[in-house]
Design an enzyme around this catalytic site. Structure first.
Site, PDB file in Angstrom:
ATOM      1  N   ASP A  80       0.847  -1.192   0.000  1.00  0.00           N
ATOM      2  CA  ASP A  80       0.000   0.000   0.000  1.00  0.00           C
ATOM      3  C   ASP A  80       0.882   1.241   0.000  1.00  0.00           C
ATOM      4  OD1 ASP A  80      -2.270   1.568   0.015  1.00  0.00           O
ATOM      5  OD2 ASP A  80      -2.898   1.037   2.039  1.00  0.00           O
ATOM      6  N   LYS A  81       0.221   2.382  -0.175  1.00  0.00           N
ATOM      7  CA  LYS A  81       0.872   3.691  -0.141  1.00  0.00           C
ATOM      8  C   LYS A  81       0.005   4.627   0.678  1.00  0.00           C
ATOM      9  CE  LYS A  81       0.276   7.956  -2.180  1.00  0.00           C
ATOM     10  NZ  LYS A  81      -1.010   8.693  -2.303  1.00  0.00           N
ATOM     11  N   HIS A  82       0.647   5.572   1.362  1.00  0.00           N
ATOM     12  CA  HIS A  82      -0.108   6.583   2.103  1.00  0.00           C
ATOM     13  C   HIS A  82       0.534   7.944   1.869  1.00  0.00           C
ATOM     14  CE1 HIS A  82      -2.632   8.344   5.244  1.00  0.00           C
ATOM     15  NE2 HIS A  82      -1.560   9.022   5.614  1.00  0.00           N
ATOM     16  N   SER A  83      -0.310   8.964   1.667  1.00  0.00           N
ATOM     17  CA  SER A  83       0.163  10.336   1.529  1.00  0.00           C
ATOM     18  C   SER A  83      -0.275  11.141   2.742  1.00  0.00           C
ATOM     19  CB  SER A  83      -0.411  10.975   0.259  1.00  0.00           C
ATOM     20  OG  SER A  83      -0.176  12.371   0.240  1.00  0.00           O
ATOM     21  N   THR A 120      -9.351  11.267  -0.903  1.00  0.00           N
ATOM     22  CA  THR A 120      -9.515  10.272  -1.962  1.00  0.00           C
ATOM     23  C   THR A 120     -10.953   9.759  -2.015  1.00  0.00           C
ATOM     24  OG1 THR A 120      -7.204   9.613  -1.785  1.00  0.00           O
ATOM     25  CG2 THR A 120      -8.688   8.047  -2.838  1.00  0.00           C
ATOM     26  N   ARG A 168      -8.404  14.485  19.904  1.00  0.00           N
ATOM     27  CA  ARG A 168      -7.232  15.288  19.543  1.00  0.00           C
ATOM     28  C   ARG A 168      -7.641  16.514  18.744  1.00  0.00           C
ATOM     29  NH1 ARG A 168      -4.087  11.635  15.964  1.00  0.00           N
ATOM     30  NH2 ARG A 168      -2.701  13.430  15.718  1.00  0.00           N
ATOM     31  N   SER A 183      -1.693   7.127  14.462  1.00  0.00           N
ATOM     32  CA  SER A 183      -2.973   7.258  13.778  1.00  0.00           C
ATOM     33  C   SER A 183      -2.865   6.770  12.336  1.00  0.00           C
ATOM     34  CB  SER A 183      -3.437   8.716  13.808  1.00  0.00           C
ATOM     35  OG  SER A 183      -4.663   8.867  13.138  1.00  0.00           O
ATOM     36  N   LYS A 187      -4.124   2.192  11.108  1.00  0.00           N
ATOM     37  CA  LYS A 187      -5.097   1.817  10.073  1.00  0.00           C
ATOM     38  C   LYS A 187      -4.422   1.042   8.951  1.00  0.00           C
ATOM     39  CE  LYS A 187      -6.540   6.137   9.610  1.00  0.00           C
ATOM     40  NZ  LYS A 187      -6.060   6.856  10.798  1.00  0.00           N
ATOM     41  N   LYS A 188      -3.225   1.449   8.574  1.00  0.00           N
ATOM     42  CA  LYS A 188      -2.512   0.743   7.508  1.00  0.00           C
ATOM     43  C   LYS A 188      -2.118  -0.668   7.956  1.00  0.00           C
ATOM     44  CE  LYS A 188      -2.639   3.795   4.275  1.00  0.00           C
ATOM     45  NZ  LYS A 188      -3.422   3.511   3.045  1.00  0.00           N
TER      46      LYS A 188
END
Length: 436
Positions: A80-83, A120, A168, A183, A187-188
């Site tokens: 996967d990828k996260h930005s 997204t 938060r 955080s 999730k990832k």
């Protein structure tokens, strides 16, 4: 264990044990910790920080607060990828099907817009019928058929994070590095990943404005994710102008389709996508080096295989099967269309990227409150990249709006956000650093 004692010890800078952190997270997820206690814990972490070992333990406890997906028996690497978010950042929409076309499984859990940054899921919801919260059986079926599925966080994935983040958000503790890392990664990691690539944005349109802050976040994300058993690298990429040439949900979907049809090669978005795809291929063991990985990613795009995987994902999640061929008629269009004209001759040398994101919200393409309804059709497109020479009156982009007054106002605002200078821009790097 008494929660207030653990909160006091963290407030005083002590290091908590794994089981103590697990107890706090359990209390967050099951409600046995009050909102006041959760807020106090978050503020204690904000002031005192966490060690690497504590952050790993905290992230894993957050992951384990709900279901953890398991891909045992699947014969493809799970990646996967996260930005960290930006303006015109629709990279996930193109990267996931490219990775799938190269042999990966990409179970991508994405989010909605946050502040000035686009989401997204909001972009995907401009596709009629697309289901962003499918059940697990449908999610798995789409992954088998398409190799990728971009969906929202389900109720049973990292529920402790949902509660902690909400607290938060109203207690000025969002910008705590350990809390940000936990955080994002909880999730990832709940997605059952084997490898992860992070795209950490830096610049006036990013949450991290300086390279030093972006490097600190990227290093922490990479260290903690690897400490949790997921092979992870990070790219630090520029966000001093919109990444795509479009800003707005349906407009960014149009950009995605055009990209998958091979119409956006040579752009900033193309360079970032190929760099991230190469890192994903190498981390997954599907490529020996960057030259091999880049060639595979380019072939997946140029052959049309990535577009096919995207179409199968959209159809599998309830969207239109002919999205690649009929995007212009399927995606919503705003009724008013207006050029953003250059005020004088020169070169585009600077833009206030964050304010472009705010301008989209003003048009109705984002949210001021979480209950707001988005107009998916509005936004800006055909935006010229910085460094482009322009003449007075030449369009540097176009506004798409719901009313003529809104279009006029947005065009005026957008003109004020771009600087036109006599000398061309001295380019900074598109990719500032790579952390591994």
């Amino acid at each position: 264990m008494i929660p207030q004692d653990l909160i006091r010890r963290k407030r005083d800078g002590e290091t908590l044990e794994i089981q103590e952190i697990a107890a706090l997270v359990h209390g967050i997820s099951n409600g046995s910790l009050s909102d006041a206690q959760v807020a106090a814990f978050a503020m204690a972490v904000w002031f005192s920080g966490m060690s690497r070992a504590e952050t790993v333990a905290f992230t894993l406890a957050m992951r384990d607060s709900g279901a953890v997906l398991n891909w045992a028996g699947w014969d493809r690497p799970v990646a996967d990828k996260h930005s960290t978010g930006g303006v015109g950042d629709n990279i996930s929409l193109m990267l996931a099907p490219i990775a799938a076309a190269c042999g990966m499984v990409v179970p991508m859990i994405s989010g909605r817009g946050l502040g000035h940054t686009g989401g997204t899921l909001d972009k995907l919801e401009s596709l009629p019928g697309y289901t962003i919260t499918p059940g697990t059986p449908q999610f798995c079926d789409v992954l088998k058929q398409a190799g990728c599925a971009i969906i929202g966080q389900t109720e049973d994935l990292a529920p402790a994070d949902r509660r902690l983040y909400a607290i938060r958000d109203v207690t000025a503790t969002v910008d705590s590095l350990p809390l940000i890392v936990a955080s994002i990664l909880s999730k990832k990691l709940a997605s059952g990943l084997q490898s992860l690539v992070m795209d950490v944005k830096v610049g006036n349109g990013a949450f991290m404005n300086t390279v030093e802050d972006a490097q600190a976040l990227a290093r922490s994300l990479v260290d903690v994710a690897n400490g949790a058993g997921v092979k992870t690298t990070a790219l630090i990429t520029d966000m001093n102008e919109p990444l795509a040439d479009a800003v707005g949900n349906a407009l960014e979907m149009r950009h995605c389709i055009a990209f998958l049809r091979g119409e956006k090669t040579g752009t900033r978005a193309h360079s970032i996508i190929m760099a991230l795809a190469a890192d994903m291929l190498i981390a997954s063991g599907l490529a020996a080096d960057h030259a091999d990985a880049s060639a595979q990613a380019e072939t997946a795009l140029n052959s049309g295989r990535a577009a096919d995987h995207f179409a199968r994902m959209v159809q599998g999640l309830g969207g239109p099967a002919n999205i690649i061929e009929k995007a212009d008629t399927i995606l919503p269009s705003a009724p008013f269309f207006m050029p953003i004209q250059a005020e004088h001759d020169g070169f585009l040398t600077h833009c206030k990227t964050r304010d472009i994101g705010v301008a989209l919200i003003t048009l109705g393409g984002g949210r001021l409150h979480h209950t707001d309804t988005i107009d998916h059709s509005v936004g800006f497109d055909a935006l010229l990249p910085l460094g482009t020479p322009v003449s007075r009156g030449q369009p540097i982009g176009f506004v798409h709006a719901a009313t003529e007054d809104a279009a006029l106002s947005a065009a005026y605002t957008m003109r004020s956000l771009y600087t036109i200078s006599d000398e061309p821009k001295v380019d900074g790097p598109l990719i500032w650093d790579r952390i591994e």
